[in-house]
Design a protein around this motif. Structure first.
Motif, mmCIF file in Angstrom:
data_model
loop_
_atom_site.group_PDB
_atom_site.id
_atom_site.type_symbol
_atom_site.label_atom_id
_atom_site.label_comp_id
_atom_site.label_asym_id
_atom_site.label_seq_id
_atom_site.Cartn_x
_atom_site.Cartn_y
_atom_site.Cartn_z
ATOM 1 N N UNK A 134 -0.087 -10.090 8.026
ATOM 2 C CA UNK A 134 0.420 -9.236 8.930
ATOM 3 C C UNK A 134 -0.233 -7.864 8.564
ATOM 4 N N UNK A 135 -0.298 -6.906 9.654
ATOM 5 C CA UNK A 135 -0.783 -5.418 9.039
ATOM 6 C C UNK A 135 0.427 -4.523 9.108
ATOM 7 N N UNK A 136 0.195 -3.966 8.007
ATOM 8 C CA UNK A 136 1.555 -2.902 7.720
ATOM 9 C C UNK A 136 1.034 -1.915 6.622
ATOM 10 N N UNK A 137 1.961 -0.885 6.503
ATOM 11 C CA UNK A 137 1.639 0.030 5.555
ATOM 12 C C UNK A 137 2.783 0.282 4.716
ATOM 13 N N UNK A 138 2.649 1.223 3.673
ATOM 14 C CA UNK A 138 3.645 1.264 2.462
ATOM 15 C C UNK A 138 3.131 2.522 1.883
ATOM 16 N N UNK A 139 4.005 3.307 1.168
ATOM 17 C CA UNK A 139 3.685 4.121 0.020
ATOM 18 C C UNK A 139 2.569 3.666 -0.621
ATOM 19 N N UNK A 140 1.375 4.426 -0.695
ATOM 20 C CA UNK A 140 0.136 3.860 -1.287
ATOM 21 C C UNK A 140 0.178 3.136 -2.492
ATOM 22 N N UNK A 141 1.051 3.449 -3.301
ATOM 23 C CA UNK A 141 1.101 2.837 -4.535
ATOM 24 C C UNK A 141 1.645 1.243 -4.351
ATOM 25 N N UNK A 142 2.439 1.181 -3.401
ATOM 26 C CA UNK A 142 2.656 -0.229 -2.936
ATOM 27 C C UNK A 142 1.682 -1.132 -2.475
ATOM 28 N N UNK A 143 0.515 -0.412 -2.036
ATOM 29 C CA UNK A 143 -0.616 -1.044 -1.194
ATOM 30 C C UNK A 143 -1.158 -2.432 -2.137
ATOM 31 N N UNK A 144 -1.376 -2.432 -3.252
ATOM 32 C CA UNK A 144 -1.767 -3.494 -3.981
ATOM 33 C C UNK A 144 -0.784 -4.688 -3.937
ATOM 34 N N UNK A 151 -0.578 -9.616 2.976
ATOM 35 C CA UNK A 151 -0.902 -8.521 4.025
ATOM 36 C C UNK A 151 -1.954 -7.787 4.152
ATOM 37 N N UNK A 152 -2.235 -7.305 5.363
ATOM 38 C CA UNK A 152 -3.173 -6.410 5.417
ATOM 39 C C UNK A 152 -2.745 -5.016 5.252
ATOM 40 N N UNK A 153 -3.030 -4.301 4.038
ATOM 41 C CA UNK A 153 -2.538 -3.093 3.912
ATOM 42 C C UNK A 153 -3.348 -1.929 4.767
ATOM 43 N N UNK A 154 -2.650 -1.488 5.556
ATOM 44 C CA UNK A 154 -3.205 -0.183 6.374
ATOM 45 C C UNK A 154 -3.000 1.096 5.677
ATOM 46 N N UNK A 155 -4.114 1.801 5.243
ATOM 47 C CA UNK A 155 -3.939 2.958 4.569
ATOM 48 C C UNK A 155 -3.984 3.922 5.706
#
Length: 193
Positions: A134-144, A151-155
């Motif tokens: 899935x494509x999703x985002x989060x607070x950048x520190x949760x990206x890893x 998942x595919x982290x969207x910055x």
């Protein structure tokens, strides 16, 4: 589509804006919203925290408001809800350790019901193993964590939201306008201006 019933998950030291604002906005547009926290009952309060950006390498944390829960966690039956909304802040790091929280997320994911999460709330989704592919985002520190969970982290900027099917995410509270608007669209909520 008419009024929806939404499960709203928060807890002690959830981010203040990420608790208060979505809860109130979802009520404002006419949905029924049950705010819950594991181990707490209707009428209990959670202590929120204000995460601010003061020029340090990470956010600062200040005491927020007391937020009163309007439903008991033990009485939640996921079959009775159309969607789930998950607040961010520090609460998700310990809420994800509650097996029942993981079971609830599995229910919403399995039945393709709308799932909205903001900031660190995505930690609950990664712990539930529902972000793979899935494509999703989060607070950048949760990206890893998103990447490790498949998942595919969207910055994206903190003011943005990412939608992938039933999943609606945003990095932080500055994204509320786009995040809530996207969640309402996924819910099928129409607002006439």
């Amino acid at each position: 589509m008419g009024k929806k019933r939404i499960l709203f998950l928060t807890g002690d030291y959830a981010e203040d804006y990420e608790t208060m604002v979505p809860f109130q906005m979802l009520l404002m547009v006419g949905h029924e919203v049950h705010a819950v926290c594991p181990g707490k009952q209707k009428g209990d309060k959670v202590q929120t925290a204000i995460h601010d950006f003061d020029g340090a390498q990470t956010y600062s944390e200040k005491p927020g408001h007391l937020f009163e829960l309007n439903y008991s966690f033990d009485e939640v039956d996921p079959e009775n809800y159309d969607a789930i909304c998950i607040a961010g802040g520090r609460a998700p790091e310990y809420l994800r350790l509650t097996p029942r929280v993981i079971d609830l997320v599995h229910h919403f994911n399995h039945f393709n019901k709308p799932i909205a999460a903001v900031c660190h709330g995505i930690q609950i989704l990664t712990a539930a193993n529902v972000v793979r592919g899935r494509k999703l985002t989060a607070y950048y520190a949760v990206g890893p964590e998103v990447t490790l969970a498949g998942g595919e982290y969207m910055n994206v900027a903190a003011t943005e939201a990412v939608v992938d099917g039933n999943l609606v995410t945003s990095p932080a509270w500055p994204g509320h306008p786009k995040w809530i608007a996207a969640f309402l669209e996924v819910l099928g909520t129409k607002i006439e201006l």
